[in-house]
Design a protein around this motif. Structure first.
Motif: not given
Length: 203
Positions: A151-163, A173-182
């Protein structure tokens, strides 16, 4: 800072001819002034035999005049760099540099003719140039329990986040790049998904 349009990767080039003078417009994505200067040097080296290599850049979001530069490179003052910059500032595209290379064809164009020619050379490139998007982002760390990984990976994809990194230990443990507006929406979604056990830590 919000998302905005930038040139797609690569050098984008078009040529126009006016009264036997050739004007070659070259545009590239240049996020910083140093990148702009490096691209200008590259074009000057490539077209070292040209009559003029005039240039203008915007090192910021579309229309931002805080970090701009221009040069007439030997053309009459105000006939090349300034009209080129004006076109760039009104293009709706940010973080870009344009170099217009002129090979003189033997006929003088006059002040008005030069302004028009250099403007048209920039416009010709912009018209066909592919675009991309600058997305302001933030790097974060988080850890999740194995049972919510799918489910976490689905959320990551939905919000346009890079693993960027994924490490398996007692938790994932994850290091993520998250769009600021998300960021805020994803932070809430993660708290809900993990029942408060997973939080985001900005780096």
């Amino acid at each position: 800072m919000t998302r905005f349009t930038i040139p797609a990767p690569g050098i984008h080039r078009e040529q126009i001819e006016i009264k036997r003078s050739r004007f070659i417009g070259s545009i590239a994505h240049t996020p910083q002034a140093d990148d702009a200067r490096a691209f200008i040097k590259q074009m000057k080296d490539q077209y070292a035999d040209a009559t003029h290599n005039c240039w203008a850049y915007v090192a910021g979001p579309p229309g931002d005049t805080r970090m701009v530069g221009l040069s007439d490179d030997g053309e009459p003052h105000g006939t090349a760099g300034k009209p080129m910059l004006t076109v760039l500032l009104h293009s709706g595209v940010g973080e870009l540099t344009c170099v217009v290379t002129r090979y003189y064809g033997g006929t003088k164009l006059g002040t008005g003719g030069l302004v028009k020619a250099y403007s048209q050379a920039v416009e010709a490139v912009l018209k066909r140039m592919p675009r991309s998007q600058y997305v302001p982002s933030v790097q974060v760390e988080t850890g999740i329990d194995y049972q919510i990984q799918t489910l976490f990976r689905k959320r990551v994809e939905e919000y346009g986040i890079a693993i960027e990194e994924e490490v398996f230990s007692d938790r994932v443990q994850y290091l993520l790049t998250v769009p600021e507006d998300q960021y805020s929406a994803f932070e809430k979604a993660l708290l809900d998904l993990s029942n408060g056990r997973s939080v985001l830590s900005r780096l």
